[in-house]
Design a protein around this motif. Structure first.
Motif, mmCIF file in Angstrom:
data_model
loop_
_atom_site.group_PDB
_atom_site.id
_atom_site.type_symbol
_atom_site.label_atom_id
_atom_site.label_comp_id
_atom_site.label_asym_id
_atom_site.label_seq_id
_atom_site.Cartn_x
_atom_site.Cartn_y
_atom_site.Cartn_z
ATOM 1 N N PRO A 7 -3.514 4.027 15.938
ATOM 2 C CA PRO A 7 -2.444 4.325 14.977
ATOM 3 C C PRO A 7 -1.648 3.058 14.663
ATOM 4 N N PRO A 8 -1.140 2.949 13.418
ATOM 5 C CA PRO A 8 -0.365 1.763 13.072
ATOM 6 C C PRO A 8 0.934 1.715 13.872
ATOM 7 N N ALA A 9 1.422 0.524 14.006
ATOM 8 C CA ALA A 9 2.676 0.352 14.732
ATOM 9 C C ALA A 9 3.799 1.031 13.951
ATOM 10 N N PRO A 10 4.788 1.553 14.646
ATOM 11 C CA PRO A 10 5.899 2.207 13.935
ATOM 12 C C PRO A 10 6.591 1.231 12.982
ATOM 13 N N GLY A 11 6.843 1.696 11.766
ATOM 14 C CA GLY A 11 7.519 0.877 10.751
ATOM 15 C C GLY A 11 6.580 0.041 9.910
ATOM 16 N N SER A 12 5.286 0.048 10.210
ATOM 17 C CA SER A 12 4.355 -0.749 9.406
ATOM 18 C C SER A 12 3.958 0.037 8.166
ATOM 19 N N MET A 13 3.601 -0.699 7.117
ATOM 20 C CA MET A 13 3.221 -0.059 5.853
ATOM 21 C C MET A 13 1.794 0.453 5.945
ATOM 22 N N THR A 14 1.566 1.634 5.428
ATOM 23 C CA THR A 14 0.221 2.201 5.445
ATOM 24 C C THR A 14 -0.451 2.107 4.092
ATOM 25 N N VAL A 15 0.293 1.740 3.034
ATOM 26 C CA VAL A 15 -0.269 1.559 1.700
ATOM 27 C C VAL A 15 0.126 0.171 1.211
ATOM 28 N N PRO A 16 -0.632 -0.387 0.278
ATOM 29 C CA PRO A 16 -0.272 -1.709 -0.247
ATOM 30 C C PRO A 16 1.129 -1.685 -0.879
ATOM 31 N N PHE A 17 1.765 -2.846 -0.888
ATOM 32 C CA PHE A 17 3.143 -2.957 -1.366
ATOM 33 C C PHE A 17 3.286 -2.533 -2.820
ATOM 34 N N LEU A 18 2.365 -2.948 -3.687
ATOM 35 C CA LEU A 18 2.467 -2.639 -5.119
ATOM 36 C C LEU A 18 1.607 -1.441 -5.519
ATOM 37 N N PHE A 19 1.373 -0.533 -4.616
ATOM 38 C CA PHE A 19 0.533 0.623 -4.906
ATOM 39 C C PHE A 19 1.142 1.461 -6.029
ATOM 40 N N GLY A 20 0.421 1.601 -7.142
ATOM 41 C CA GLY A 20 0.872 2.404 -8.265
ATOM 42 C C GLY A 20 1.728 1.656 -9.266
ATOM 43 N N TRP A 21 2.200 0.467 -8.938
ATOM 44 C CA TRP A 21 3.067 -0.288 -9.838
ATOM 45 C C TRP A 21 2.284 -1.174 -10.794
ATOM 46 N N GLU A 22 0.989 -1.282 -10.593
ATOM 47 C CA GLU A 22 0.186 -2.123 -11.480
ATOM 48 C C GLU A 22 0.250 -1.605 -12.911
ATOM 49 N N VAL A 23 0.205 -0.306 -13.070
ATOM 50 C CA VAL A 23 0.239 0.306 -14.405
ATOM 51 C C VAL A 23 1.584 0.023 -15.073
ATOM 52 N N VAL A 24 2.655 0.137 -14.318
ATOM 53 C CA VAL A 24 3.988 -0.124 -14.869
ATOM 54 C C VAL A 24 4.112 -1.591 -15.259
ATOM 55 N N LEU A 25 3.614 -2.483 -14.413
ATOM 56 C CA LEU A 25 3.687 -3.912 -14.701
ATOM 57 C C LEU A 25 2.876 -4.274 -15.944
ATOM 58 N N VAL A 26 1.690 -3.719 -16.077
ATOM 59 C CA VAL A 26 0.864 -3.974 -17.266
ATOM 60 C C VAL A 26 1.566 -3.437 -18.512
ATOM 61 N N GLY A 27 2.173 -2.265 -18.425
ATOM 62 C CA GLY A 27 2.903 -1.707 -19.570
ATOM 63 C C GLY A 27 4.080 -2.572 -19.978
ATOM 64 N N LEU A 28 4.822 -3.080 -19.009
ATOM 65 C CA LEU A 28 5.951 -3.957 -19.332
ATOM 66 C C LEU A 28 5.492 -5.261 -19.963
ATOM 67 N N VAL A 29 4.407 -5.831 -19.453
ATOM 68 C CA VAL A 29 3.882 -7.072 -20.034
ATOM 69 C C VAL A 29 3.437 -6.830 -21.470
ATOM 70 N N LEU A 30 2.759 -5.723 -21.724
ATOM 71 C CA LEU A 30 2.346 -5.401 -23.096
ATOM 72 C C LEU A 30 3.548 -5.190 -24.010
ATOM 73 N N LEU A 31 4.580 -4.548 -23.503
ATOM 74 C CA LEU A 31 5.785 -4.337 -24.294
ATOM 75 C C LEU A 31 6.451 -5.662 -24.650
ATOM 76 N N VAL A 32 6.516 -6.580 -23.719
ATOM 77 C CA VAL A 32 7.113 -7.891 -23.988
ATOM 78 C C VAL A 32 6.274 -8.655 -25.007
ATOM 79 N N VAL A 33 4.957 -8.602 -24.881
ATOM 80 C CA VAL A 33 4.086 -9.299 -25.838
ATOM 81 C C VAL A 33 4.267 -8.733 -27.243
ATOM 82 N N VAL A 34 4.342 -7.424 -27.371
ATOM 83 C CA VAL A 34 4.532 -6.801 -28.693
ATOM 84 C C VAL A 34 5.907 -7.172 -29.261
#
Length: 80
Positions: A7-34
């Motif tokens: 089992p992971p140590a208590p307090g350690s992350m079990t999912v990647p730090f940017l899990f699920g935020w890639e879509v939001v980041l890509v959307g923001l970059v596209l919005l800035v480009v437009v």
């Protein structure tokens, strides 16, 4: 038999730090480009023909108006 996972140590992350935020980041970059493309296109378009119309409007707006209290020769107009 599969090896037992520790089992992971208590307090350690079990999912990647940017899990699920890639879509939001890509959307923001596209919005800035437009937005940048829209502003660049608008600046290029406004710099051509609209400047003469804008300058004419400014010139007409800043024309001196005669003072109604004088008769045009800086004399007080007669009241009557």
């Amino acid at each position: 038999m599969t090896p037992a996972t520790t089992p992971p140590a208590p307090g350690s992350m079990t999912v990647p730090f940017l899990f699920g935020w890639e879509v939001v980041l890509v959307g923001l970059v596209l919005l800035v480009v437009v937005a940048v493309a829209f502003l660049a296109f608008g600046a290029l378009r406004a710099g051509r023909d609209d400047r003469t119309e804008w300058q004419a409007w400014l010139d007409a707006r800043s024309s001196p108006r005669p003072d109604p209290a004088t008769d045009g020769h800086d004399r007080v107009a007669p009241r009557g």
